[in-house]
Design an enzyme around this catalytic site. Structure first.
Site, PDB file in Angstrom:
ATOM      1  CB  THR A  99       7.196  -0.202  -6.217  1.00 24.94           C
ATOM      2  OG1 THR A  99       6.820  -0.838  -4.989  1.00 24.94           O
ATOM      3  CG2 THR A  99       7.955  -1.185  -7.096  1.00 24.94           C
ATOM      4  CE  LYS A 174       7.156  -4.030  -4.283  1.00 22.93           C
ATOM      5  NZ  LYS A 174       6.180  -4.800  -3.535  1.00 22.93           N
ATOM      6  CE  LYS A 243       3.917   1.833  -9.349  1.00 24.34           C
ATOM      7  NZ  LYS A 243       4.795   1.166  -8.449  1.00 24.34           N
TER       8      LYS A 243
HETATM    9  P1  NAP Z   1      -2.091   4.822  -3.321  1.00 28.57           P
HETATM   10  O1  NAP Z   1      -3.086   4.389  -2.305  1.00 28.57           O
HETATM   11  O2  NAP Z   1      -2.528   5.002  -4.736  1.00 28.57           O
HETATM   12  O3  NAP Z   1      -1.432   6.197  -2.776  1.00 28.57           O
HETATM   13  C1  NAP Z   1      -0.573   6.930  -3.601  1.00 28.57           C
HETATM   14  C2  NAP Z   1      -0.014   8.132  -2.855  1.00 28.57           C
HETATM   15  O4  NAP Z   1       0.785   8.888  -3.794  1.00 28.57           O
HETATM   16  C3  NAP Z   1      -1.082   9.092  -2.323  1.00 28.57           C
HETATM   17  O5  NAP Z   1      -0.640   9.680  -1.123  1.00 28.57           O
HETATM   18  C4  NAP Z   1      -1.157  10.135  -3.436  1.00 28.57           C
HETATM   19  O6  NAP Z   1      -1.619  11.401  -3.007  1.00 28.57           O
HETATM   20  C5  NAP Z   1       0.313  10.238  -3.821  1.00 28.57           C
HETATM   21  N1  NAP Z   1       0.468  10.812  -5.152  1.00 28.57           N
HETATM   22  C6  NAP Z   1       0.099  10.254  -6.335  1.00 28.57           C
HETATM   23  N2  NAP Z   1       0.385  11.091  -7.359  1.00 28.57           N
HETATM   24  C7  NAP Z   1       0.937  12.203  -6.797  1.00 28.57           C
HETATM   25  C8  NAP Z   1       1.445  13.420  -7.327  1.00 28.57           C
HETATM   26  N3  NAP Z   1       1.437  13.671  -8.630  1.00 28.57           N
HETATM   27  N4  NAP Z   1       1.929  14.339  -6.454  1.00 28.57           N
HETATM   28  C9  NAP Z   1       1.951  14.097  -5.128  1.00 28.57           C
HETATM   29  N5  NAP Z   1       1.489  12.950  -4.553  1.00 28.57           N
HETATM   30  C10 NAP Z   1       0.996  12.022  -5.396  1.00 28.57           C
HETATM   31  O7  NAP Z   1      -0.854   3.839  -3.410  1.00 28.57           O
HETATM   32  P2  NAP Z   1      -0.358   2.713  -2.379  1.00 28.57           P
HETATM   33  O8  NAP Z   1      -1.103   1.452  -2.624  1.00 28.57           O
HETATM   34  O9  NAP Z   1      -0.276   3.281  -1.021  1.00 28.57           O
HETATM   35  O10 NAP Z   1       1.122   2.445  -2.973  1.00 28.57           O
HETATM   36  C11 NAP Z   1       2.175   3.382  -2.808  1.00 28.57           C
HETATM   37  C12 NAP Z   1       3.442   2.772  -3.399  1.00 28.57           C
HETATM   38  O11 NAP Z   1       3.733   1.534  -2.748  1.00 28.57           O
HETATM   39  C13 NAP Z   1       3.336   2.435  -4.898  1.00 28.57           C
HETATM   40  O12 NAP Z   1       4.590   2.662  -5.504  1.00 28.57           O
HETATM   41  C14 NAP Z   1       2.991   0.949  -4.902  1.00 28.57           C
HETATM   42  O13 NAP Z   1       3.419   0.297  -6.100  1.00 28.57           O
HETATM   43  C15 NAP Z   1       3.769   0.467  -3.692  1.00 28.57           C
HETATM   44  N6  NAP Z   1       3.226  -0.733  -3.006  1.00 28.57           N
HETATM   45  C16 NAP Z   1       1.868  -0.871  -2.836  1.00 28.57           C
HETATM   46  C17 NAP Z   1       1.396  -2.011  -2.188  1.00 28.57           C
HETATM   47  C18 NAP Z   1      -0.084  -2.247  -1.988  1.00 28.57           C
HETATM   48  O14 NAP Z   1      -0.454  -3.395  -1.704  1.00 28.57           O
HETATM   49  N7  NAP Z   1      -0.951  -1.239  -2.093  1.00 28.57           N
HETATM   50  C19 NAP Z   1       2.285  -2.974  -1.696  1.00 28.57           C
HETATM   51  C20 NAP Z   1       3.662  -2.766  -1.858  1.00 28.57           C
HETATM   52  C21 NAP Z   1       4.112  -1.634  -2.512  1.00 28.57           C
HETATM   53  P3  NAP Z   1      -3.210  11.746  -3.022  1.00 28.57           P
HETATM   54  O15 NAP Z   1      -3.735  11.278  -1.705  1.00 28.57           O
HETATM   55  O16 NAP Z   1      -3.244  13.216  -3.205  1.00 28.57           O
HETATM   56  O17 NAP Z   1      -3.810  11.002  -4.201  1.00 28.57           O
END
Ligand code: NAP
Length: 297
Positions: A99, A174, A243
Site C-alpha cells: 500500500t 485501497k 502510513k
Molecule cells: P511487514 O510484515 O512489516 O513486512 C514488510 C516487508 O517490507 C518486509 O519484507 C521487510 O523486510 C520489507 N522492508 C521494509 N523496509 C525495507 C527496506 N528499507 N528495504 C527493503 N525491504 C524493506 O508488512 P506487511 O504487514 O506484510 O505489509 C506489507 C504491505 O502490505 C504494507 O504496505 C501494508 O500497508 C500492506 N498491507 C498489510 C496488511 C496487513 O494486514 N498486514 C493488509 C493489507 C495491506 P525485512 O524482512 O528485512 O524487514
C-alpha cells in the site's frame, strides 16, 4: 498466460510470506528476495531461488511482485545499481501489491513505462488470515488487458480481483477501503473502553453485534480477541495503518476535501506510535484510549 511466467517476489513480511507461499502452492516458479535474508530460508527449502539483490531477482524473472512496507522500502528495492528498475530492459511487468500513495504509484508507473516495463498497482484488502488462505481481495489498477493477463497469478493469492481503472486506481480504491477499516477499529476500541468505564463487559458488545444481522461484520470477529484479551500480536501493524491514514489525508487535502473522522483516527494512531506501539496490531490504540496520555504500560 500461455507461457508460465517466472515470478520474482520481494518482501516476505506478514503478508508477503503468505502470498509467496500461495504462489508456490499454485505451481508457479517463484524466486524471492528479502532484505533480511533469514526470512528466505523456508523458501529455499521449498525449492525457490533466493536472489542476492533485487536486480538479480528482476534479471531472472519476467514478473516482479513487490510487497514491502512503504515508499522508502520501495525505493530501497527499486532504485540504484542493485535495484529492480536497473534490470528492466523491456517485456517485464512490475506488480506492486504494497500500500503506497497514489502519487508515488503514478510516478512509479511512469518509471516502469520509461524502462520498457509494464506496471500494475494491485494492493490487497484482507489481513494475515486472508493472505494465508489465499482469500485476499485484490484491488487492481492498470491497463485492463494487462490485469486480465496476470489474473492467474493474482487468483493464486486472492479470492477476487476488483478492477479499479488505470494506475493508480487500485491504490486510490485501497485507501478508501482502509479508511473504513481504520474507523471500524477505532470504533471497536472506543466502544470497549466506554463499556468498561460503565461497568459493562466488553464481550457483550461483540455478542450484541453478532446477534444483529445488520451489524454482524466479519472484521469485528477478527479483532475480537485482540480487544478482549488485549493481545496485540500484529496481523496489521499499527505503523502501516498510520502510513495509510496519512496517504488518505494527503489525497483529500490535495482535492480540498475534509476527512475529520480519519484525521481523528490518525491522531490516535500517531499517539499509539509515539508510545512505542508501531509494530503491534492496529487494535493497540485501545491502550491509549484506556489510559491517560503519557502513562507507561
Ligand atoms: P511487514 O510484515 O512489516 O513486512 C514488510 C516487508 O517490507 C518486509 O519484507 C521487510 O523486510 C520489507 N522492508 C521494509 N523496509 C525495507 C527496506 N528499507 N528495504 C527493503 N525491504 C524493506 O508488512 P506487511 O504487514 O506484510 O505489509 C506489507 C504491505 O502490505 C504494507 O504496505 C501494508 O500497508 C500492506 N498491507 C498489510 C496488511 C496487513 O494486514 N498486514 C493488509 C493489507 C495491506 P525485512 O524482512 O528485512 O524487514
Amino acid at each position: 498466460m500461455s507461457v508460465p511466467p517466472r515470478i520474482g517476489f520481494i518482501g516476505l513480511g506478514i503478508m508477503g510470506r503468505a502470498m509467496a507461499r500461495n504462489l508456490v502452492k499454485a505451481g508457479f516458479q517463484v524466486s524471492v528476495y528479502n532484505r533480511t535474508r533469514q526470512r528466505t530460508t523456508e523458501f529455499a527449502d521449498l525449492g525457490c531461488e533466493v536472489a542476492a539483490t533485487p536486480r538479480a531477482l528482476a534479471k531472472a524473472c519476467n514478473v516482479v511482485i513487490t510487497m514491502v512496507s512503504d515508499p522508502a522500502a520501495m525505493d530501497a528495492v527499486l532504485e540504484g545499481p542493485e535495484g529492480v528498475l536497473s534490470a528492466f530492459s523491456g517485456g517485464n511487468t512490475l506488480i506492486n501489491m504494497s500500500t503506497l500513495s497514489p502519487e508515488y504509484t503514478a510516478a512509479l508507473a511512469k518509471k516502469c513505462f520509461t524502462a520498457g516495463a509494464g506496471f500494475l498497482d494491485c494492493p490487497v484488502s484482507g489481513s494475515k488470515p486472508a493472505a494465508e488462505s489465499g482469500a485476499l481481495v485484490i484491488l487492481a489498477g492498470g491497463e485492463k488487458k494487462a490485469v486480465e493477463k496476470v489474473s492467474p497469478i493474482l487468483r493464486a493469492m486472492g479470492r477476487g480481483v476488483i478492477y479499479a481503472g488505470p494506475a493508480p486506481a487500485g491504490t486510490a480504491l485501497k485507501l478508501c477501503v482502509n479508511l473504513i477499516v481504520a474507523q471500524l477499529t477505532t470504533a471497536l476500541a472506543e466502544a470497549a473502553v466506554l463499556a468498561e468505564a460503565q461497568g459493562i463487559e466488553p464481550v457483550l458488545i461483540f455478542d450484541a453485534l453478532a446477534e444483529n444481522p445488520a451489524l454482524n461484520c466479519g472484521y469485528f470477529g477478527l479483532k475480537k480477541e485482540n480487544i478482549l484479551k488485549k493481545d496485540f500480536t500484529p496481523a496489521f501493524p499499527l505503523k502501516h495503518m498510520l502510513k495509510d491514514a496519512r496517504f488518505m489525508l494527503a489525497a483529500a487535502a490535495r482535492r480540498k476535501i475534509e476527512l475529520p473522522v480519519t484525521a481523528a483516527a490518525e491522531a490516535l494512531m500517531a499517539r499509539a506510535a509515539a508510545s512505542g506501539y508501531g509494530d503491534k496490531d492496529l487494535s493497540v490504540i485501545l491502550l491509549n484510549l484506556a489510559e491517560p496520555p503519557g502513562r507507561e504500560f
